[in-house]
Design an enzyme around this catalytic site. Structure first.
Site, PDB file in Angstrom:
ATOM      1  N   SER B  14      46.294  41.077  46.583  1.00 47.77           N
ATOM      2  CA  SER B  14      46.354  41.778  45.304  1.00 47.77           C
ATOM      3  C   SER B  14      47.876  42.313  45.214  1.00 47.77           C
ATOM      4  O   SER B  14      48.794  41.424  45.345  1.00 47.77           O
ATOM      5  CB  SER B  14      45.425  42.950  45.167  1.00 47.77           C
ATOM      6  OG  SER B  14      45.602  43.779  43.806  1.00 47.77           O
ATOM      7  N   HIS B  41      44.770  38.778  42.620  1.00 46.66           N
ATOM      8  CA  HIS B  41      44.609  39.507  41.301  1.00 46.66           C
ATOM      9  C   HIS B  41      45.813  39.108  40.496  1.00 46.66           C
ATOM     10  O   HIS B  41      46.978  39.172  40.806  1.00 46.66           O
ATOM     11  CB  HIS B  41      44.408  41.030  41.398  1.00 46.66           C
ATOM     12  CG  HIS B  41      43.147  41.239  42.297  1.00 46.66           C
ATOM     13  ND1 HIS B  41      43.248  42.499  42.773  1.00 46.66           N
ATOM     14  CD2 HIS B  41      41.890  40.694  42.399  1.00 46.66           C
ATOM     15  CE1 HIS B  41      41.874  42.681  43.350  1.00 46.66           C
ATOM     16  NE2 HIS B  41      41.264  41.438  43.102  1.00 46.66           N
ATOM     17  N   ASP B 134      39.016  45.839  46.640  1.00 41.88           N
ATOM     18  CA  ASP B 134      38.166  44.549  46.319  1.00 41.88           C
ATOM     19  C   ASP B 134      38.245  43.850  47.618  1.00 41.88           C
ATOM     20  O   ASP B 134      39.426  43.921  48.349  1.00 41.88           O
ATOM     21  CB  ASP B 134      39.056  43.707  45.214  1.00 41.88           C
ATOM     22  CG  ASP B 134      38.076  42.701  44.916  1.00 41.88           C
ATOM     23  OD1 ASP B 134      36.877  42.395  45.098  1.00 41.88           O
ATOM     24  OD2 ASP B 134      38.687  41.738  44.175  1.00 41.88           O
TER      25      ASP B 134
END
Ligand SMILES: C[S@@+](CC[C@H](N)C(=O)[O-])C[C@H]1O[C@@H](n2cnc3c(N)ncnc32)[C@H](O)[C@@H]1O
Lengths: 285, 192
Positions: B14, B41, B134
């Site tokens: 991310s 992401h 996540d």
């Protein structure tokens, strides 16, 4: 190295149980998920298994068959209704620039939104059609196999929290009016202009088990085919081909494609990036 | 580690991920045979720039994944913005637009969990830098199916939250710097 047999067993068993559950759903309720992508189906079913406290997928099958109301839960799990207004604005821009000018040459047009979910896509189109002077001569069929989302779609009422994003999307999609003219705000909702709805028919239609119901000039089916396996994708694009007039248009989602389907030859590409196709007129372009 | 124990690698990243991925991807040799699937992401509006960019600095074929695409050796697949990426039993890629998971779509958990069900103990899962959690659930799943799990060492990560969350599951086998990850991967699959 060897795959631990017990883990392998669990996965294989769950795959079998999943197939059996889908068979049960089909034979008992008529909803056919057997040719949907399995990874997605399994993810949703295992998730539901956890939240209902069932110990196995077989137990879920029992619930589906014997517990009133549980099929609605499963149906909701398996039909992903996530949508928004002007999702992928560049798609709408391309429709406005490449497709509408040709639709304008017809005295009357029919449009089919297949898998319209809660209706945001349909109203986005209705606004564009209105701005291009096409709405009054359009008949719009908006279909989905999930009756619950159609109810929401008919109302045309959406959470106000999304409006800022939708306004931006509308503008990127080539909208040049004031987006706020198309709704009134009430508490935490917006109610879309009722006049947008007058030529829209919302109806239940299952792409897997129902057949063509009208001849149309444009089919819009976005983010539905991604859930289907190759065979089913093929069957459904054939349905669209059958439904389209010669020279009619087909708009798919940004990750969907006619390329590897049986009807590819019958279409030519209007916009490769936006997945917009035009049905050939008898072998000629 | 003997060759061919592992079949596929999944990586989640991310905030700070572009730099970290660049380091790993550009370090992999031409002979690197294992397919890699990546969720980074992204803003929902980004186009395929990342795959394009990585492709230029890699010896391998880096591309944005396509729907139904078979997972092949020598390829690196990047999840497109705004879709979850999953692995099917027949080793092809599929997408969904389900709700976001851990505020993300594509979600690392979704990729990891679906890949784990297909590759079982032949999967390697790697969590890199990031500011959310996540991937932690996905790491747990990979571990429970017997796969190998790796987290970037938090002190070397640009943002430590994500690898920390993975490590806190107690399902991470190896905690490594980017260089160490790169070396490990190269040693796993070097036929040249
Ligand atoms: C992710 S939504 C897409 C909504 C909208 N077209 C968009 O792109 O934003 C997918 C929709 O397809 C519907 N659907 C799934 N399977 C279907 C089927 N067999 N027949 C008709 N609709 C289906 C679901 O109920 C859901 O509303």
């Amino acid at each position: 190295m060897s795959i631990k047999p017990e883990i392998n067993q669990i996965v294989v068993t769950q795959d079998i149980e999943t197939d059996l559950l889908l068979e049960a759903v089909y034979h008992r309720f008529g909803y056919d998920f057997r040719d949907y992508n399995k990874a997605h189906i399994k993810r949703r079913i295992l998730h539901r298994m956890q939240t209902t406290g069932a110990r196995s997928i077989s137990e879920m099958q029992h619930k589906v068959l014997h517990e009133e109301g549980f099929i609605e839960v499963i149906l909701r799990d398996l039909s992903i209704n996530v949508t928004e207004m002007y999702r992928d604005p560049s798609f709408y821009l391309s429709i406005r620039n490449e497709v509408f000018p040709i639709l304008k040459t017809y005295p009357f047009i029919k449009i089919w939104h297949a898998g319209c979910a809660t209706g945001e896509e349909v109203y986005s189109f209705a606004i564009m059609l209105k701005e291009e002077g096409l709405l009054n001569r359009a008949q719009i069929y908006a279909t989905d196999f999930n009756p619950l989302v159609l109810e929401t779609a008919r109302k045309g009422i959406y959470p106000i929290s999304r409006i800022k994003e939708y306004t931006q999307n509308y503008q990127s999609a080539g909208g040049n009016q004031s987006f706020s003219d198309y709704y009134i705000a009430k508490y935490d909702s917006v109610i879309l202009d009722q006049s947008l709805r007058k030529n829209i028919v919302f109806a239940e239609h299952n792409l897997v088990t129902d057949s063509v119901f009208a001849e149309v000039h444009l089919v819009v089916c976005r983010n539905v085919l991604i859930y289907f396996n190759k065979d089913l994708q093929n069957r459904v694009v054939k349905l669209f081909n059958e439904s389209l007039v010669k020279g009619g248009f087909l708009g798919l989602g940004s990750k969907e494609n006619l390329m590897f389907t049986d009807v590819y030859e019958k279409f030519y590409v209007v916009d490769a990036k936006e997945k917009i196709y035009k049905k050939k007129v008898q072998g000629v372009i | 580690m003997e060759e061919s124990t592992y079949k596929v690698i999944v990586i989640g990243a991310s905030a700070g991920g572009l730099k970290a991925l660049k380091k790993i991807i550009s370090g992999l040799p031409k002979s690197f045979c294992m397919p890699i699937l990546i969720v980074q992401h992204l803003s929902p509006r980004s186009d395929g720039f990342m795959a394009h960019y990585f492709n230029q600095l890699s010896h391998l074929q880096v591309k944005e994944a396509d729907e139904k695409e078979p997972i092949r050796p020598n390829h690196i697949y990047i999840a497109p913005a705004n879709y979850h990426m999953l692995v099917e039993l027949n080793e092809t890629i599929s997408f969904t637009v389900d709700e976001k998971v851990s505020y993300a779509r594509p979600s690392i958990d979704v990729l990891f969990e679906s890949a784990a069900r297909v590759y079982l103990d032949r999967l390697i899962g790697i969590i890199l830098t990031g500011a959310n959690e996540d991937g932690a659930a996905g790491i747990r799943t990979i571990k429970s199916f017997g796969g190998l799990t790796i987290a970037q060492s938090p002190e070397t990560a640009e943002v430590a939250v994500m690898p920390m969350a993975a490590i806190q599951t107690e399902c991470v086998d190896l905690i490594l710097s980017l260089d160490e990850i790169s070396n490990l991967l190269s040693s796993l699959c070097n036929q040249g």
